[in-house]
Write an enzyme that holds these catalytic residues in place. Structure first.
Site, short mmCIF file in Angstrom:
data_model
loop_
_atom_site.label_atom_id
_atom_site.label_comp_id
_atom_site.label_asym_id
_atom_site.label_seq_id
_atom_site.Cartn_x
_atom_site.Cartn_y
_atom_site.Cartn_z
N GLY A 46 0.83 -1.20 0.00
CA GLY A 46 0.00 0.00 0.00
C GLY A 46 0.86 1.25 0.00
O GLY A 46 2.06 1.20 0.33
N GLN A 51 2.88 10.02 1.71
CA GLN A 51 4.19 9.40 1.53
C GLN A 51 4.89 9.89 0.27
O GLN A 51 6.11 9.73 0.15
CB GLN A 51 4.07 7.87 1.48
CG GLN A 51 3.65 7.26 2.80
CD GLN A 51 3.56 5.76 2.70
OE1 GLN A 51 2.55 5.23 2.25
NE2 GLN A 51 4.62 5.05 3.08
N CYS A 93 6.82 -0.40 6.34
CA CYS A 93 6.23 0.76 5.66
C CYS A 93 7.29 1.27 4.68
O CYS A 93 8.47 1.29 5.01
CB CYS A 93 5.90 1.83 6.71
SG CYS A 93 5.27 3.37 6.03
N LEU A 94 6.85 1.69 3.50
CA LEU A 94 7.81 2.16 2.50
C LEU A 94 8.56 3.41 2.98
O LEU A 94 9.63 3.72 2.49
CB LEU A 94 7.11 2.44 1.16
CG LEU A 94 6.55 1.19 0.45
CD1 LEU A 94 5.83 1.60 -0.82
CD2 LEU A 94 7.64 0.18 0.14
N HIS A 137 -3.44 0.61 8.27
CA HIS A 137 -2.11 1.22 8.14
C HIS A 137 -2.16 2.45 7.21
O HIS A 137 -1.68 3.53 7.55
CB HIS A 137 -1.13 0.16 7.60
CG HIS A 137 0.26 0.65 7.38
ND1 HIS A 137 1.34 0.11 8.03
CD2 HIS A 137 0.76 1.62 6.57
CE1 HIS A 137 2.45 0.74 7.64
NE2 HIS A 137 2.12 1.66 6.75
N GLU A 138 -2.80 2.27 6.04
CA GLU A 138 -2.84 3.36 5.06
C GLU A 138 -3.76 4.48 5.52
O GLU A 138 -3.45 5.66 5.34
CB GLU A 138 -3.27 2.84 3.68
CG GLU A 138 -2.36 1.76 3.09
CD GLU A 138 -0.89 2.13 3.08
OE1 GLU A 138 -0.56 3.33 2.97
OE2 GLU A 138 -0.05 1.22 3.21
N HIS A 141 -2.08 6.93 7.79
CA HIS A 141 -1.18 7.90 7.14
C HIS A 141 -1.91 9.22 6.86
O HIS A 141 -1.30 10.28 6.87
CB HIS A 141 -0.67 7.35 5.80
CG HIS A 141 0.57 6.50 5.91
ND1 HIS A 141 1.76 6.99 6.39
CD2 HIS A 141 0.81 5.21 5.59
CE1 HIS A 141 2.68 6.02 6.36
NE2 HIS A 141 2.13 4.93 5.88
ZN ZN Z 1 3.09 3.14 5.62
#
Ligand code: ZN
Length: 198
Positions: A46, A51, A93-94, A137-138, A141
């Site tokens: 995701g 981000q 997480c990226l 999670h997303e 953000h």
């Molecule tokens: Zn993340």
């Protein structure tokens, strides 16, 4: 199509609350397409707009397995309309390269959102499946909340961040989740009792 630069933990954009999208313009569509490309280019499950430096309420998810066709899902202005249960989730997480931490999540969630064409839809994810965890999670953000804020063990999380040369936990951002933790501990005890019985 373009691969966008992913902001790393420590960038203040990741801590800002994102704004609702008022219209899915051509510019927004391009951003969404680029987010999907960027997610795939980084082997992510995701990716949320903050981000890539855009404080807009948009995220993309693809939980398909390697042997399955790609299935990008787009969420614009999402809302979590139901949540229940509790589960432990080992997440990365990226924006946190190579850092994986055990966090608390709800087991079941229902999310309402708009797709890339502005059409509303509802999706339900159950039993702590990857989609259920990815949605939470997303979604976080978009409110400037990061997965490490849900850490089960702050000592372990602190160590993982340090080992990966990332900034430390922000104590004032930690989410209080006593009820979720209680439920997870209860399940763990039950699981170990079941295993001993075998
Ligand atoms: Zn993340």
């Amino acid at each position: 199509m373009a691969i966008l630069k992913i902001l790393k933990y420590g960038d203040e954009v990741l801590r800002k609350k994102s704004k609702e999208v008022s219209k899915i313009s051509k510019k927004i569509r391009i951003l969404i397409e680029n987010m999907i490309d960027t997610m795939y280019a980084n082997n992510g499950v995701g990716l949320a707009a903050p981000q890539v430096g855009e404080n807009l309420r948009i995220f993309v998810i693809d939980v398909s397995m390697d042997d399955e066709p790609l299935n990008p899902m787009v969420f614009v202005n999402p809302k979590i309309i139901k949540k229940s249960g509790a589960i432990k989730s080992n997440e990365g997480c990226l924006s946190f390269p190579k850092a994986y931490v055990d966090v608390r999540r709800y087991k079941n969630v229902m999310v309402k959102a708009l797709d890339i064409n502005g059409r509303p839809f509802v999706i339900e994810a159950k039993d702590g499946e990857l989609l259920a965890r990815a949605l939470q999670h997303e979604y976080d953000h978009l409110d400037g909340i990061l997965f490490i804020d849900h850490s089960r063990n702050i000592f372990d999380a602190t160590q993982v961040l340090e080992e990966n040369n990332l900034p430390p936990l922000e104590q004032d951002k930690l989410v209080c989740e006593d009820e979720l933790e209680e439920e997870i501990v209860k399940q763990e005890k039950q699981d170990s009792a079941n295993n001993e019985g075998k």
